[in-house]
Design a protein around this motif. Structure first.
Motif, PDB file in Angstrom:
ATOM      1  N   LEU A 223       2.534  -1.636  -5.017  1.00 51.61           N
ATOM      2  CA  LEU A 223       3.307  -0.412  -4.784  1.00 51.61           C
ATOM      3  C   LEU A 223       4.543  -0.420  -5.679  1.00 51.61           C
ATOM      4  O   LEU A 223       5.339  -1.377  -5.661  1.00 51.61           O
ATOM      5  CB  LEU A 223       3.722  -0.309  -3.317  1.00 51.61           C
ATOM      6  CG  LEU A 223       2.585  -0.077  -2.310  1.00 51.61           C
ATOM      7  CD1 LEU A 223       3.095  -0.176  -0.891  1.00 51.61           C
ATOM      8  CD2 LEU A 223       1.942   1.281  -2.553  1.00 51.61           C
TER       9      LEU A 223
ATOM     10  N   PHE B 160      -2.697  -0.851   2.604  1.00 50.00           N
ATOM     11  CA  PHE B 160      -2.926  -0.974   1.154  1.00 50.00           C
ATOM     12  C   PHE B 160      -3.512  -2.350   0.846  1.00 50.00           C
ATOM     13  O   PHE B 160      -2.991  -3.374   1.303  1.00 50.00           O
ATOM     14  CB  PHE B 160      -1.618  -0.768   0.385  1.00 50.00           C
ATOM     15  CG  PHE B 160      -0.997   0.572   0.612  1.00 50.00           C
ATOM     16  CD1 PHE B 160      -1.446   1.695  -0.067  1.00 50.00           C
ATOM     17  CD2 PHE B 160       0.040   0.720   1.523  1.00 50.00           C
ATOM     18  CE1 PHE B 160      -0.874   2.934   0.150  1.00 50.00           C
ATOM     19  CE2 PHE B 160       0.618   1.954   1.752  1.00 50.00           C
ATOM     20  CZ  PHE B 160       0.160   3.073   1.067  1.00 50.00           C
TER      21      PHE B 160
ATOM     22  N   ARG C 193       1.846   8.043 -10.380  1.00 52.87           N
ATOM     23  CA  ARG C 193       1.264   6.699 -10.266  1.00 52.87           C
ATOM     24  C   ARG C 193       1.134   6.229  -8.807  1.00 52.87           C
ATOM     25  O   ARG C 193       0.750   5.083  -8.566  1.00 52.87           O
ATOM     26  CB  ARG C 193       2.115   5.694 -11.046  1.00 52.87           C
ATOM     27  CG  ARG C 193       2.132   5.909 -12.543  1.00 52.87           C
ATOM     28  CD  ARG C 193       2.775   4.735 -13.265  1.00 52.87           C
ATOM     29  NE  ARG C 193       4.195   4.627 -12.978  1.00 52.87           N
ATOM     30  CZ  ARG C 193       5.167   5.106 -13.756  1.00 52.87           C
ATOM     31  NH1 ARG C 193       4.866   5.744 -14.878  1.00 52.87           N
ATOM     32  NH2 ARG C 193       6.436   4.953 -13.426  1.00 52.87           N
TER      33      ARG C 193
ATOM     34  N   LYS D 280      -0.077   5.377  -5.078  1.00 48.55           N
ATOM     35  CA  LYS D 280      -1.369   4.989  -4.524  1.00 48.55           C
ATOM     36  C   LYS D 280      -1.920   6.117  -3.644  1.00 48.55           C
ATOM     37  O   LYS D 280      -1.159   6.912  -3.087  1.00 48.55           O
ATOM     38  CB  LYS D 280      -1.205   3.729  -3.665  1.00 48.55           C
ATOM     39  CG  LYS D 280      -0.730   2.504  -4.409  1.00 48.55           C
ATOM     40  CD  LYS D 280      -1.852   1.875  -5.195  1.00 48.55           C
ATOM     41  CE  LYS D 280      -1.408   0.552  -5.813  1.00 48.55           C
ATOM     42  NZ  LYS D 280      -2.491  -0.068  -6.604  1.00 48.55           N
TER      43      LYS D 280
ATOM     44  N   LYS E 125       1.058  -5.614  -2.870  1.00 52.22           N
ATOM     45  CA  LYS E 125       0.242  -4.425  -2.633  1.00 52.22           C
ATOM     46  C   LYS E 125       0.154  -3.505  -3.856  1.00 52.22           C
ATOM     47  O   LYS E 125      -0.547  -2.496  -3.830  1.00 52.22           O
ATOM     48  CB  LYS E 125       0.816  -3.631  -1.459  1.00 52.22           C
ATOM     49  CG  LYS E 125       0.852  -4.402  -0.156  1.00 52.22           C
ATOM     50  CD  LYS E 125      -0.542  -4.750   0.341  1.00 52.22           C
ATOM     51  CE  LYS E 125      -0.504  -5.447   1.690  1.00 52.22           C
ATOM     52  NZ  LYS E 125      -1.859  -5.763   2.195  1.00 52.22           N
TER      53      LYS E 125
ATOM     54  N   GLN F   2      -0.307   7.076  -0.243  1.00 48.57           N
ATOM     55  CA  GLN F   2       1.093   6.641  -0.216  1.00 48.57           C
ATOM     56  C   GLN F   2       1.981   7.855   0.027  1.00 48.57           C
ATOM     57  O   GLN F   2       1.906   8.850  -0.681  1.00 48.57           O
ATOM     58  CB  GLN F   2       1.483   5.969  -1.542  1.00 48.57           C
ATOM     59  CG  GLN F   2       2.932   5.504  -1.569  1.00 48.57           C
ATOM     60  CD  GLN F   2       3.340   4.910  -2.914  1.00 48.57           C
ATOM     61  OE1 GLN F   2       2.469   4.569  -3.732  1.00 48.57           O
ATOM     62  NE2 GLN F   2       4.634   4.803  -3.156  1.00 48.57           N
TER      63      GLN F   2
END
Length: 671
Positions: free
Chosen positions: A483, A522, A450, A452, A481, A455
């Protein structure tokens, strides 16, 4: 009826004394040794019968009978096994460390060798290579060869190999009489008698004395004065159930059978029902709740052993008051050697219950020798690898069941981070709640899936509870963001991730250690609250003035006050000057037994509405008492979020002053 006297051959009285008083530290072991010998004798008869050999008195049941005579302080242990001739009595009981079982097995091996075709014999070079293989490091992951349950058992079921267990009887006996009739000899009974001081006598029974003496061996133990406890039925029954409960032959004590539970781990897996597994678990653990899962396997290489382990269906506590009560029970050919053997399982599988039974350890091995035994360590490593494989399959194929196991026993599995050899296999088994799914555990694999685009880090927040983690002042910017952040709520969690360091080349990092601008790349999520306008050039001196005023008001309660250098959405946060997270700092202070509140750096967030209000108030006058109360209240709240409480009575009084003033202002506004 002539009686002859013999000296113990090849050994001295001093050696006999060492064997009976130093090798065994627990006197009750004598019964375990005698029962193991009796079981061997019965196993030999059963083996001969299954191979079609003729034995004396074939109608006799294969059993062990124990009787007590309190009046004369005598215990009798009799079996219907292979028995001994006069010469075998002299050889086997007259020479310490000579094993009749070992001789029996050698004879069987010789028969096999004679029947094997010449081209199947192993070359000398291969034999040498086998010897060299034994020198390999025990850390090497040798292939695991599981046992084929379809193959019939052979003479390897015989227990005794070293011929010294019998002499343990002299720990409790002032005299021992052994009457024996060989199953394959001339049928003449003989009596071996000794007080264990260096000599023994042999007497042949004749006439009326010999009538009714059947195949097998009968041992009469004349107890020492200090050993009369062993003539009590309950004492003998307790020893049998503890050490010899799973011998394959019936043990009768004063006419009642004691061992009624089968050694389930020795049975083929395909023949055992779920109900049988559950019943054995309850018998073994006294836990009336059914286990969550069963792991049953037999291994022939690199060492030979059987293993039956259970995953309990209830919580297990072995780190506190029951810290010495973990590890499976260790058996050698159905005979208990050590209860709760910790060498067989790593601490991260301490919740497992069960038994391990091996063919490759001597029955009379001491507890001290067990701790240094290479065979035992190989067994432990093999079990660990099998368990890791089982949990990996379970996590993949039945995630709901694995989540149930994790909720009960995950606090132990986490400690696998301490295993340098297997931490890479433990990491995929770890489970955490996260900001993406707060009501369901997530794996590291799920987290990575999952992540980003672009990331790099796996982010986490460590706190004492989920509630504390959710209000962490650093968390808001990560939510903005989108995250995902893992919630670490167990003290060991952060240690574990720091030890593992990274997962699939993504380093673990605390949200508290995020650098300024780390999240700028992000985009904000939809419906995110709009960011406030940056400070104008006119406002920047006001921030500096506020920082100076706060530093003056708080004094030595803080090491420094500064503008936030990392992404936060709260008004303020505390930062360790050593660059560690707050949770790690707390653990370090506990280990150092340091009390009090640490002196940390207070960072103010200039984008927060409260800080901007304080800037305006400070501009009008930093000496205002209400302003000072607000600064102290902000510090109190920040301390609370960090897990500390500063002068609760002063905090309560200050809060009441601010509430009175706020209530007055608010009531005036509503007029």
């Amino acid at each position: 009826m002539a009686e002859t006297t013999h000296q113990f051959r090849a050994e001295t009285c001093k050696l006999l004394n060492i064997l009976t008083h130093s090798l065994y530290t627990n006197h009750e072991i004598f019964l375990r040794e005698l029962l193991s010998n009796a079981s061997d004798a019965l196993e030999k008869v059963r083996f001969l019968q299954t191979t079609g050999a003729e034995v004396r008195d074939p109608e006799l049941p294969l059993e062990i009978r124990i009787t007590t005579d309190k009046d004369n302080h005598v215990i009798t242990v009799a079996d219907t096994g292979i028995g001994m001739t006069e010469q075998e009595l002299i050889d086997n009981l007259g020479t310490i460390a000579r094993s009749g079982s070992e001789e029996f097995l050698k004879a069987r091996e010789a028969e096999k060798a004679a029947a094997k075709p010449a081209d199947e014999e192993k070359p000398a070079e291969e034999t040498k290579a086998d010897d060299e293989d034994e020198e390999k490091s025990i850390n090497a992951e040798e292939p695991i060869v599981e046992h084929d349950d379809s193959k019939p058992d052979d003479a390897s079921q015989i227990i005794g190999r070293f011929g010294i267990g019998f002499y343990s009887v002299f720990m409790v006996a002032k005299k021992v009489e052994v009457t024996s009739v060989s199953a394959t000899g001339d049928g003449v009974p003989h009596v071996w008698t000794s007080d264990g001081t260096g000599s023994f006598t042999i007497r042949t029974l004749e006439g009326a004395e010999a009538e009714g003496v059947k195949r097998g061996t009968c041992i009469r133990i004349f107890l020492r004065d200090e050993a009369h406890e062993y003539e009590e039925k309950f004492r003998l029954e307790g020893i049998i159930r503890k050490h010899s409960n799973f011998l394959p032959f019936a043990i009768q004590l004063d006419g009642e059978r004691v061992n009624t539970t089968a050694a389930l781990w020795r049975e083929p897996k395909f023949s055992i029902t779920k109900e049988q597994y559950n019943e054995f678990y309850k018998f073994l653990t006294y836990d009336q709740k059914e286990p969550l899962d069963v792991i049953h396997f037999s291994v022939d290489a690199p060492v030979q052993f059987n293993c039956l382990l259970y995953i309990p269906g209830s919580t297990v506590d072995v780190f506190d008051e029951r810290k010495d009560e973990w590890g499976p029970d260790l058996y050698v050919r159905r005979v208990l050697i050590d209860r709760h053997n910790k060498e067989l399982l790593p601490s991260y599988f301490a919740f497992m219950k069960g038994v391990v039974d091996t063919e490759d350890l001597p029955l009379n091995i001491s507890r001290e020798t067990l701790q240094e035994n290479v065979v035992l360590r190989k067994i432990g490593q093999t079990i660990t690898r099998q368990l890791l494989t089982h949990f990996e399959r379970l996590a993949k194929n039945d995630p709901e069941k694995y989540e149930t196991i994790w909720k009960l026993h995950g606090k132990y599995i986490k400690f696998g981070f301490d295993s340098y050899q297997y931490r890479d296999r433990v990491a995929p088994l770890l489970r955490y709640y996260s900001t993406a799914q707060e009501d369901k555990f997530t794996s590291l694999d799920d987290y990575v899936s999952r992540m980003k685009p672009d990331q790099k880090e796996i982010w986490y927040v460590a706190a004492s509870s989920m509630e504390a983690a959710k209000v962490n002042p650093h968390l808001g910017q990560f939510r903005r963001k989108g995250l995902e952040v893992l919630y670490l709520t167990d003290p060991v969690d952060e240690f574990a991730l720091e030890a593992i360091m990274e997962y699939q080349k993504h380093p673990f990092k605390s949200v508290e250690l995020a650098e300024a601008g780390a999240l700028d790349a992000f985009p904000d999520v939809e419906n995110a609250e709009p960011k406030p306008e940056p400070l104008s050039e006119e406002q920047k001196p006001e921030l500096d003035a506020l920082i100076s005023a706060v530093k003056t008001i708080l004094g030595d309660q803080v090491k420094d006050v500064r503008a936030a250098t990392r992404p936060i959405d709260a008004a303020a946060c505390l930062v360790s000057p050593d660059g560690v997270t707050s949770s790690m700092e707390k653990l370090m202070r506990v280990m150092q037994k340091t009390d009090g509140i640490p002196q940390k750096i207070l960072e103010l967030n200039p984008d927060n509405a409260l800080v901007r209000s304080l800037m305006r108030i400070c501009r009008e006058g930093a000496e205002d008492d209400t302003f000072k109360d607000m600064v102290n209240a902000l510090f109190d709240t920040t301390l609370l979020l960090d897990g500390y409480m500063n002068e609760p009575f002063a905090m309560a009084e200050r809060s009441m002053r601010l509430l009175r003033q706020a209530a007055g202002w608010y009531s005036d506004l509503r007029k």
